[in-house]
Design an enzyme around this catalytic site. Structure first.
Site, mmCIF file in Angstrom:
data_model
loop_
_atom_site.group_PDB
_atom_site.id
_atom_site.type_symbol
_atom_site.label_atom_id
_atom_site.label_comp_id
_atom_site.label_asym_id
_atom_site.label_seq_id
_atom_site.Cartn_x
_atom_site.Cartn_y
_atom_site.Cartn_z
ATOM 1 N N LYS A 13 0.841 -1.211 0.000
ATOM 2 C CA LYS A 13 0.000 0.000 0.000
ATOM 3 C C LYS A 13 0.872 1.256 0.000
ATOM 4 O O LYS A 13 0.698 2.145 -0.836
ATOM 5 C CB LYS A 13 -0.936 0.001 1.222
ATOM 6 N N ARG A 88 -9.827 0.057 8.920
ATOM 7 C CA ARG A 88 -9.310 -1.272 9.245
ATOM 8 C C ARG A 88 -10.292 -2.089 10.059
ATOM 9 O O ARG A 88 -9.995 -3.242 10.388
ATOM 10 C CB ARG A 88 -8.021 -1.123 10.049
ATOM 11 N N ARG A 127 11.625 -5.257 5.284
ATOM 12 C CA ARG A 127 11.337 -3.866 4.886
ATOM 13 C C ARG A 127 12.285 -2.877 5.561
ATOM 14 O O ARG A 127 12.641 -3.025 6.727
ATOM 15 C CB ARG A 127 9.893 -3.521 5.269
ATOM 16 N N ARG A 160 11.372 -0.640 10.931
ATOM 17 C CA ARG A 160 10.312 -0.310 11.893
ATOM 18 C C ARG A 160 10.352 -1.274 13.070
ATOM 19 O O ARG A 160 10.573 -2.467 12.882
ATOM 20 C CB ARG A 160 8.937 -0.395 11.201
ATOM 21 N N ARG A 171 0.089 -8.927 13.517
ATOM 22 C CA ARG A 171 -0.555 -7.945 12.625
ATOM 23 C C ARG A 171 -1.331 -8.660 11.521
ATOM 24 O O ARG A 171 -2.414 -8.211 11.128
ATOM 25 C CB ARG A 171 0.499 -7.003 12.040
#
Ligand code: ADP
Ligand code: AMP
Length: 215
Positions: A13, A88, A127, A160, A171
């Site tokens: 996203k 969400r 990431r 992160r 998650r």
């Protein structure tokens, strides 16, 4: 153009968002970025949100809806917006529909980016994000030209806190139980576009544009 980006954590996203916002000249609103900014600046919102982000849980609906409502009322949203990571939950989605109906600005599309779970874990744990401009990289799938340095602005890259294996598992579970039902919700509103996210970044972008651009 008023769009939302659905899809699990790691679907791409954020990677697609800035290009889409530039293409349509609309604002990119990421609730995750808003929370991370608030945590960094130790604002009251940040203090409320931190424990939820650390655990990979959702920030409570009243808090999240409050910041989005405030943001959507700003003038720069008049031309359109791209919501990334919101809604969400079903309550967030229903409230958004009502909020936008009151503003006379209904959504034009809900883009659902699909990627399978094994791939998502690999994407999330590898990431890296630019500390200055927020661009997302991946150590294997989308590496920066120079290790540890953003190819767009030269800023340093970081991982992160919530991109560790245990939090990512949680998650993805939270996504499946609380967010995946929104796919049905937007299909029912006849604005859902399903996009195959396991393709080259440019191909995903082209598919999204083709799906949301009026014929
Ligand atoms: P989200 O915002 O949905 O959580 P990101 O855009 O941050 O996801 O992407 C998650 C990770 O996957 C990042 O490391 C990014 O570089 C990588 N990525 C994004 N899109 C693709 C793609 N089409 N193919 C391979 N890797 C991708
Ligand atoms: P993201 O940057 O989209 O991966 O979001 C990071 C974290 O921010 C999530 O794991 C949640 O803790 C929180 N968050 C972001 N958006 C929302 C939302 N719409 N509702 C609740 N929590 C959110």
């Amino acid at each position: 153009m008023r769009l939302i980006l659905l899809g699990p954590p790691g679907a791409g996203k954020g990677t697609q968002a800035q290009g889409l916002a530039d293409h349509f000249d609309i604002v990119h609103i990421s609730t995750g970025d808003m929370f991370r900014g608030a945590i960094k600046n130790q604002t009251p919102l940040g203090l409320k949100a931190k424990a939820f982000l650390d655990e990979g849980e959702l920030v409570p609906d009243d808090v999240t809806i409050g910041i989005v409502k405030e943001r959507l009322e700003k003038n720069d949203c008049d031309r359109g917006f791209l919501l990334d990571g919101f809604p969400r939950t079903l309550i967030q989605a229903e409230t958004l529909t009502e909020m936008l109906a009151n503003l006379g600005k209904p959504l034009d599309g809900a883009i659902n980016i699909n990627v399978d779970r094994i791939k998502l874990m690999a994407r999330l744990t590898g990431r890296r994000i630019c500390r200055h401009c927020g661009a997302a990289y991946h150590i294997v799938f989308n590496p920066p030209p120079k290790e540890g340095e953003c190819g767009k602005c030269g800023g340093p890259l970081y991982q992160r806190d919530d991109d560790n294996e245990a939090t990512c598992e949680n998650r993805l579970n939270v996504y499946e139980s609380q967010t995946a039902p929104l796919i049905e919700y937007y299909a029912g509103q006849e604005i859902l576009h399903n996009i195959q996210g396991d393709q080259e970044i440019d191909k995903v972008f082209a598919d999204i544009l083709a799906a949301v651009t009026p014929q």
